[in-house]
Design a protein around this motif. Structure first.
Motif, PDB file in Angstrom:
ATOM      1  N   PHE A  17      26.753  90.033 129.420  1.00  0.00           N
ATOM      2  CA  PHE A  17      27.416  89.911 128.126  1.00  0.00           C
ATOM      3  C   PHE A  17      27.284  88.498 127.581  1.00  0.00           C
ATOM      4  O   PHE A  17      26.949  88.299 126.407  1.00  0.00           O
ATOM      5  CB  PHE A  17      28.893  90.297 128.261  1.00  0.00           C
ATOM      6  CG  PHE A  17      29.680  90.082 127.014  1.00  0.00           C
ATOM      7  CD1 PHE A  17      29.543  90.933 125.934  1.00  0.00           C
ATOM      8  CD2 PHE A  17      30.553  89.005 126.917  1.00  0.00           C
ATOM      9  CE1 PHE A  17      30.272  90.719 124.774  1.00  0.00           C
ATOM     10  CE2 PHE A  17      31.273  88.783 125.763  1.00  0.00           C
ATOM     11  CZ  PHE A  17      31.140  89.645 124.691  1.00  0.00           C
ATOM     12  N   PHE A  18      27.543  87.490 128.406  1.00  0.00           N
ATOM     13  CA  PHE A  18      27.429  86.103 127.960  1.00  0.00           C
ATOM     14  C   PHE A  18      25.998  85.735 127.601  1.00  0.00           C
ATOM     15  O   PHE A  18      25.755  84.997 126.647  1.00  0.00           O
ATOM     16  CB  PHE A  18      27.973  85.144 129.019  1.00  0.00           C
ATOM     17  CG  PHE A  18      29.472  85.140 129.097  1.00  0.00           C
ATOM     18  CD1 PHE A  18      30.256  85.122 127.959  1.00  0.00           C
ATOM     19  CD2 PHE A  18      30.106  85.149 130.324  1.00  0.00           C
ATOM     20  CE1 PHE A  18      31.634  85.115 128.022  1.00  0.00           C
ATOM     21  CE2 PHE A  18      31.482  85.143 130.412  1.00  0.00           C
ATOM     22  CZ  PHE A  18      32.253  85.131 129.251  1.00  0.00           C
ATOM     23  N   ILE A  19      25.040  86.244 128.346  1.00  0.00           N
ATOM     24  CA  ILE A  19      23.631  85.972 128.036  1.00  0.00           C
ATOM     25  C   ILE A  19      23.263  86.588 126.694  1.00  0.00           C
ATOM     26  O   ILE A  19      22.595  85.959 125.868  1.00  0.00           O
ATOM     27  CB  ILE A  19      22.727  86.496 129.164  1.00  0.00           C
ATOM     28  CG1 ILE A  19      22.889  85.616 130.402  1.00  0.00           C
ATOM     29  CG2 ILE A  19      21.271  86.540 128.732  1.00  0.00           C
ATOM     30  CD1 ILE A  19      22.228  86.170 131.654  1.00  0.00           C
ATOM     31  N   ARG A  24      21.902  85.870 120.938  1.00  0.00           N
ATOM     32  CA  ARG A  24      22.068  86.751 119.781  1.00  0.00           C
ATOM     33  C   ARG A  24      21.221  86.338 118.573  1.00  0.00           C
ATOM     34  O   ARG A  24      20.597  87.206 117.953  1.00  0.00           O
ATOM     35  CB  ARG A  24      23.539  86.818 119.402  1.00  0.00           C
ATOM     36  CG  ARG A  24      23.817  87.740 118.272  1.00  0.00           C
ATOM     37  CD  ARG A  24      25.293  87.811 117.997  1.00  0.00           C
ATOM     38  NE  ARG A  24      25.521  88.505 116.746  1.00  0.00           N
ATOM     39  CZ  ARG A  24      26.642  88.475 116.099  1.00  0.00           C
ATOM     40  NH1 ARG A  24      27.658  87.790 116.583  1.00  0.00           N
ATOM     41  NH2 ARG A  24      26.787  89.119 114.980  1.00  0.00           N
ATOM     42  N   PRO A  25      21.156  85.069 118.200  1.00  0.00           N
ATOM     43  CA  PRO A  25      20.318  84.708 117.038  1.00  0.00           C
ATOM     44  C   PRO A  25      18.840  85.045 117.257  1.00  0.00           C
ATOM     45  O   PRO A  25      18.163  85.491 116.324  1.00  0.00           O
ATOM     46  CB  PRO A  25      20.510  83.196 116.900  1.00  0.00           C
ATOM     47  CG  PRO A  25      21.765  82.889 117.620  1.00  0.00           C
ATOM     48  CD  PRO A  25      21.906  83.915 118.686  1.00  0.00           C
ATOM     49  N   TYR A  26      18.357  84.865 118.467  1.00  0.00           N
ATOM     50  CA  TYR A  26      16.957  85.168 118.753  1.00  0.00           C
ATOM     51  C   TYR A  26      16.697  86.676 118.731  1.00  0.00           C
ATOM     52  O   TYR A  26      15.657  87.128 118.260  1.00  0.00           O
ATOM     53  CB  TYR A  26      16.550  84.599 120.110  1.00  0.00           C
ATOM     54  CG  TYR A  26      16.765  83.109 120.202  1.00  0.00           C
ATOM     55  CD1 TYR A  26      16.010  82.231 119.428  1.00  0.00           C
ATOM     56  CD2 TYR A  26      17.737  82.586 121.037  1.00  0.00           C
ATOM     57  CE1 TYR A  26      16.207  80.870 119.505  1.00  0.00           C
ATOM     58  CE2 TYR A  26      17.944  81.225 121.115  1.00  0.00           C
ATOM     59  CZ  TYR A  26      17.176  80.365 120.342  1.00  0.00           C
ATOM     60  OH  TYR A  26      17.380  79.026 120.414  1.00  0.00           O
ATOM     61  N   ILE A  27      17.665  87.431 119.227  1.00  0.00           N
ATOM     62  CA  ILE A  27      17.531  88.888 119.226  1.00  0.00           C
ATOM     63  C   ILE A  27      17.546  89.417 117.799  1.00  0.00           C
ATOM     64  O   ILE A  27      16.750  90.282 117.433  1.00  0.00           O
ATOM     65  CB  ILE A  27      18.649  89.526 120.080  1.00  0.00           C
ATOM     66  CG1 ILE A  27      18.479  89.134 121.545  1.00  0.00           C
ATOM     67  CG2 ILE A  27      18.667  91.034 119.919  1.00  0.00           C
ATOM     68  CD1 ILE A  27      19.659  89.513 122.424  1.00  0.00           C
ATOM     69  N   GLU A  28      18.435  88.871 116.952  1.00  0.00           N
ATOM     70  CA  GLU A  28      18.491  89.298 115.556  1.00  0.00           C
ATOM     71  C   GLU A  28      17.207  88.947 114.820  1.00  0.00           C
ATOM     72  O   GLU A  28      16.701  89.757 114.031  1.00  0.00           O
ATOM     73  CB  GLU A  28      19.686  88.664 114.857  1.00  0.00           C
ATOM     74  CG  GLU A  28      21.013  89.242 115.281  1.00  0.00           C
ATOM     75  CD  GLU A  28      22.180  88.548 114.612  1.00  0.00           C
ATOM     76  OE1 GLU A  28      21.967  87.559 113.881  1.00  0.00           O
ATOM     77  OE2 GLU A  28      23.321  89.002 114.821  1.00  0.00           O
TER      78      GLU A  28
END
Length: 56
Positions: A17-19, A24-28
């Protein structure tokens, strides 16, 4: 299931979860970059080819 396995699964889930929150910005950005080409090749041909005036 032993208690140590439950602790390991819990700690692994929390770390995952923390990873995911950290990246998150890179995944988006990746999903935005892949979204248009995926729609172009998967969704648009089905919609356009079924249209009376634009399809083949």
């Amino acid at each position: 299931m032993e208690i140590t396995q439950l602790y390991a699964i819990s700690v692994g889930g929390i770390l995952l979860f923390f990873i995911l929150v950290n990246f998150r910005p890179y995944i988006e950005a990746f999903l935005r970059a892949v979204s248009l080409p995926a729609s172009k090749h998967l969704t648009y041909p089905r919609i356009i080819h079924r249209h009376r005036y634009l399809g083949l």
